[in-house]
Write an enzyme that holds these catalytic residues in place. Structure first.
Site: not given
Length: 262
Positions: A146, A159
């Site tokens: 990501s 995350y």
């Protein structure tokens, strides 16, 4: 078709392939001729997708697996080894989840869950897949990361940490396993229309701001990520390894530009 642009005769494992980017990747690889195995936690979704893929003529098999659990990862790789006679050409570590909270509010259990789902699973499955990838003679690993592992985007510090670690893992494996003819790359999407971020995109103010900051002026679609995955697995990409590639409509390269109105 030129063999450089075909996956005919190749075997692939895609984790979390029943929805979102994972589903698009399964279909992309299948269209190019690969035989694909995918896994997910939800048996009903697996069966629904399997019926759809069979109707399209894709060579896809499925199994239930929660990749956050070590013993289930080991069972998954035993299944894959049996299905593909001990050889694997393509591994796409696609599973990932997020939890939006201020850093000070995460519990130890939440930290462990996010680490296990996002990072541990990618690391361990890559470990388990190594002998299969080596046996194939030409292996390709793609880690679905990501842009949160590249820049701060406010989707949770844990995350972001897992994705940053995945990016470095791609670089390390690319160097360590190159002698085994295994390539490893990471892909870093921005906001992509998937079930994982449907709640985020339902907040109109948030979506509007994201679109304004993205040079291309919109969020992406899963089928705008899956072609890159497929390309990195093709013989045509045989000299590409250790790369972290953003699929983000230009967000990560966007500084500040002022366009005066006429």
């Amino acid at each position: 078709m030129d063999k450089r642009w075909s996956l005919q005769g190749m075997n692939a494992l895609v984790t979390g392939g029943t929805k979102g980017i994972g589903e698009a990747v399964v279909e992309e690889l299948s269209i190019l001729g690969a035989r694909v195995h995918t896994c997910a936690r939800d048996e009903t979704q697996l069966q629904e997708r399997l019926r759809e893929w069979q109707e399209k003529g894709f060579q896809v098999t499925t199994s239930i697996c929660d990749v956050s659990l070590r013993e289930q990862r080991e069972k998954l790789m035993e299944t894959v080894s049996s299905l593909f006679q001990g050889k694997l050409n393509i591994l796409v570590n696609n599973v990932g989840t997020l939890m939006l909270k201020p850093t000070t509010e995460y519990t130890a259990e939440e930290f462990s869950f996010l680490m296990a789902t996002n990072l541990d699973s990618a690391f361990h499955i890559s470990q388990l897949a190594h002998p299969l990838l080596k046996a194939s003679g030409s292996g390709s690993i793609v880690l679905m990361s990501s842009i949160a592992g590249v820049v701060h985007v406010g989707v949770g510090s844990i995350y972001g940490a897992t994705k940053g670690a995945m990016n470095q893992l791609a670089r390390n494996l690319a160097c360590e396993w190159a002698s085994d003819n295994i390539r490893t790359n990471a892909i870093c999407p921005w906001l992509i229309t998937t079930p994982l971020i449907s709640d985020l995109l339902s907040v109109e103010e948030m979506k509007k701001e994201a679109e304004e900051r993205t040079p291309m002026g919109r969020v992406g679609e899963a089928n705008e990520v899956s072609p890159l995955v497929a390309f990195l697995c093709l013989p045509a990409a045989s000299y590409i390894t250790g790369q972290v590639i953003c699929v983000d409509g230009g967000l990560t390269v966007n500084g500040f530009s002022y366009q005066p109105h006429a």
